[in-house]
Design a protein around this motif. Structure first.
Motif, PDB file in Angstrom:
ATOM      1  N   ILE A 314       0.835  -1.195   0.000  1.00 16.76           N
ATOM      2  CA  ILE A 314       0.000   0.000   0.000  1.00 16.76           C
ATOM      3  C   ILE A 314       0.878   1.257   0.000  1.00 16.76           C
ATOM      4  CG2 ILE A 314      -1.759   1.290   1.262  1.00 16.76           C
ATOM      5  CD1 ILE A 314      -2.790  -1.279   0.052  1.00 16.76           C
ATOM      6  N   LYS A 315       1.888   1.264   0.858  1.00 15.92           N
ATOM      7  CA  LYS A 315       2.757   2.429   0.960  1.00 15.92           C
ATOM      8  C   LYS A 315       3.763   2.447  -0.193  1.00 15.92           C
ATOM      9  CE  LYS A 315       5.887   4.852   4.103  1.00 15.92           C
ATOM     10  NZ  LYS A 315       6.596   4.804   5.409  1.00 15.92           N
ATOM     11  N   SER A 317       3.595   1.943  -3.164  1.00 12.17           N
ATOM     12  CA  SER A 317       3.354   0.994  -4.254  1.00 12.17           C
ATOM     13  C   SER A 317       4.606   0.171  -4.576  1.00 12.17           C
ATOM     14  CB  SER A 317       2.875   1.736  -5.512  1.00 12.17           C
ATOM     15  OG  SER A 317       2.315   0.845  -6.436  1.00 12.17           O
ATOM     16  N   ALA A 359      -4.417   8.719  -4.180  1.00 13.01           N
ATOM     17  CA  ALA A 359      -4.866   9.381  -2.951  1.00 13.01           C
ATOM     18  C   ALA A 359      -6.392   9.349  -2.857  1.00 13.01           C
ATOM     19  CB  ALA A 359      -4.343  10.805  -2.897  1.00 13.01           C
ATOM     20  N   SER A 361      -8.339   7.165  -4.251  1.00 10.23           N
ATOM     21  CA  SER A 361      -8.816   5.780  -4.131  1.00 10.23           C
ATOM     22  C   SER A 361      -8.728   5.264  -2.696  1.00 10.23           C
ATOM     23  CB  SER A 361      -8.000   4.859  -5.043  1.00 10.23           C
ATOM     24  OG  SER A 361      -6.677   4.683  -4.544  1.00 10.23           O
ATOM     25  N   GLU A 362      -7.888   5.875  -1.861  1.00 17.87           N
ATOM     26  CA  GLU A 362      -7.770   5.418  -0.477  1.00 17.87           C
ATOM     27  C   GLU A 362      -9.068   5.616   0.283  1.00 17.87           C
ATOM     28  OE1 GLU A 362      -4.426   7.066   1.492  1.00 17.87           O
ATOM     29  OE2 GLU A 362      -2.948   6.172   0.135  1.00 17.87           O
ATOM     30  N   ASP A 363      -9.828   6.649  -0.080  1.00 13.12           N
ATOM     31  CA  ASP A 363     -11.110   6.898   0.581  1.00 13.12           C
ATOM     32  C   ASP A 363     -12.216   6.029  -0.004  1.00 13.12           C
ATOM     33  OD1 ASP A 363      -9.951   8.841   2.207  1.00 13.12           O
ATOM     34  OD2 ASP A 363     -10.269  10.413   0.711  1.00 13.12           O
ATOM     35  N   GLY A 365     -11.794   3.234  -1.864  1.00 12.71           N
ATOM     36  CA  GLY A 365     -11.460   1.814  -1.916  1.00 12.71           C
ATOM     37  C   GLY A 365     -11.436   1.262  -3.322  1.00 12.71           C
ATOM     38  N   TYR A 390      -7.614  -3.085  -4.651  1.00 14.90           N
ATOM     39  CA  TYR A 390      -7.085  -3.356  -3.317  1.00 14.90           C
ATOM     40  C   TYR A 390      -7.450  -4.781  -2.887  1.00 14.90           C
ATOM     41  CZ  TYR A 390      -6.123   1.626  -2.589  1.00 14.90           C
ATOM     42  OH  TYR A 390      -5.631   2.900  -2.681  1.00 14.90           O
ATOM     43  N   LYS A 398      -7.063  -2.602   4.103  1.00 18.29           N
ATOM     44  CA  LYS A 398      -6.288  -2.781   2.872  1.00 18.29           C
ATOM     45  C   LYS A 398      -4.927  -3.374   3.225  1.00 18.29           C
ATOM     46  CE  LYS A 398      -8.324   1.432   0.880  1.00 18.29           C
ATOM     47  NZ  LYS A 398      -8.758   2.058   2.154  1.00 18.29           N
TER      48      LYS A 398
END
Length: 445
Positions: A314-315, A317, A359, A361-363, A365, A390, A398
């Motif tokens: 996740i971090k 990529s 950024a 997509s993190e909210d 998903g 994810y 995630k």
């Protein structure tokens, strides 16, 4: 005074000695000794003291509950510890029948087994005065009269509720984990099984000791040698061990089990017993086989796919896995890309767009499809189109990203040429001073 002496046969006896000076002797040097055998009275006194001490020991023992009852179950005596153990004072219990304090299921068990008219140790539930039931382990002893008839029954009980709850918790855990215990007497060649293990084996083994040949008959013929070699190693080395083998149950089901054991030496130091645990791992083996099959299929697809399949942290990529297609698409070996960031290969003009997209997509998903330029090992840039998503754990968090990317350079070049041709066609009409028109074969404009 009383004095202890030893007889010719070596047995001790007691004499009460009285010393009286002889009156005829003016010197007073002659003494008359009167001796009386008081052995019986001394023994009786000692028995009385011993009995009193033993009685006081029972009465003052708060951990045990001592009772006497008639053959019909009527309680004639119970120690004062009954109050601390079950909440009843002795006078509340004496004169009542034992069955009044047992759990209903235990009363039925007592009646079906012949009651209390035998020396036995049992574990039953007693009702506390407050209503709850407590588990007691009680040792019963028959007291007989001169003609051999049972006159009284003595019971000595201890509260084992905590132990019982621990045993039930262990049994429950064993049922969930499908684990049972066993013991193998290497000298007698006999095996004992816990109740849970018998259940796992569909009660194909009897209670008590089972002949080892009867047990080996349940082992899959191809695995009998595995088990026999493991037992021989335990005998020879005297060390704990483990192994796995298949068993065939009465209904034909094949069970995969894992066993581990400790070796208990005999008086001469040689291995005499094996004590261990057996776990049903059939379901786990099926799952592992399915996982291996899934991994084989995934590897087959990824290694032969023309698309670049990859897994990312996740971090940043970071590449966790990269399929062999990286060689033909980007010129990199998979090992060269693993551990590096996917952002390191992006064209500078595309980096900000991809970072903003990730950024967002993190909210949500969800990662939308993306087209961007990726740097080839030779320094040129290749157009890529990637679909990513994810991967979530059981808690919905995630954990990583899986992506499938393909080279769309030719498509981009075709789109560029098409756009160029459209521009030229458009310019032909917009900047031509002559009239330009088209018509069909019938002359319609």
């Amino acid at each position: 005074m009383d004095q202890r002496f030893s007889g010719r046969d070596g047995h001790p006896f007691w004499l009460s000695l009285t010393f009286i000076p002889a009156q005829e002797e003016p010197s007073g040097r002659t003494v008359i000794v009167y001796a009386q055998d008081v052995t019986d009275s001394r023994i009786a006194d000692q028995l009385t003291v011993d009995s009193r001490d033993l009685y006081n020991l029972f009465i003052k023992d708060d951990q045990s509950m001592i009772s006497f009852s008639l053959p019909d179950g009527t309680i004639t005596f119970i120690s004062p510890s009954s109050y601390s153990q079950i909440g009843y004072h002795p006078e509340e219990v004496i004169g009542r029948n034992r069955a009044e304090f047992y759990h209903l299921e235990d009363v039925e068990a007592v009646n079906s087994s012949g009651g209390l008219l035998k020396n036995d140790i049992s574990i039953r539930r007693l009702r506390h005065k407050e209503g709850q039931y407590l588990w007691f382990e009680t040792s019963f002893h028959m007291i007989r009269g001169e003609k051999g008839e049972i006159t009284r029954i003595m019971g000595i009980g201890r509260n084992v509720t905590r132990r019982k709850h621990s045993e039930e918790a262990l049994a429950s855990a064993q049922r969930v984990a499908r684990i049972g215990s066993w013991g193998w007497d290497l000298v007698k060649g006999r095996i004992t099984f816990s109740e849970e293990l018998r259940r796992i084996l569909q009660y194909s083994v009897e209670t008590g000791q089972v002949n080892q040949e009867a047990f080996l008959a349940l082992v899959h013929p191809e695995d009998v040698r595995i088990l026999q070699e493991a037992v021989e190693r335990a005998k020879g080395l005297g060390e704990p061990g483990n192994t796995a083998y298949r068993m065939i149950l009465p209904d034909g089901e094949v069970l995969m089990v894992h066993v581990q054991w400790d070796v208990i030496p005999g008086p001469e130091g040689r291995p005499a017993q094996l004590f261990g645990m057996m776990q049903d791992i059939t379901e786990r083996m099926h799952m592992e086989e399915q996982l291996r099959e899934s991994e084989r299929n995934f590897r087959l697809m990824s290694e032969n796919s023309l698309d670049l399949i990859s897994r990312h942290a996740i971090k940043d990529s970071i590449f966790l896995y990269c399929s062999p297609a990286s060689r033909s698409l980007l010129g990199y070996e998979p090992e060269e890309m693993i551990g590096t960031s996917a952002y390191d290969y992006l064209h500078p003009d595309d980096l900000e767009m991809i970072l903003n997209q990730m950024a967002e997509s993190e909210d949500s998903g969800l990662i939308p499809p993306a087209s961007y330029r990726y740097r080839h090992k030779n320094g040129t840039y290749v157009w890529f189109e990637t679909n990513s998503r994810y991967i979530f754990d059981a808690q919905g968090r995630k954990t990583e990203i899986i992506a499938v990317g393909r080279d769309i350079t030719e498509r981009k070049q075709f789109e560029s040429k098409l756009q160029e041709n459209e521009q030229r066609y458009k310019s032909l009409f917009e900047y031509n001073p002559a009239a330009v028109y088209s018509m069909n074969l019938q002359g319609t404009i």
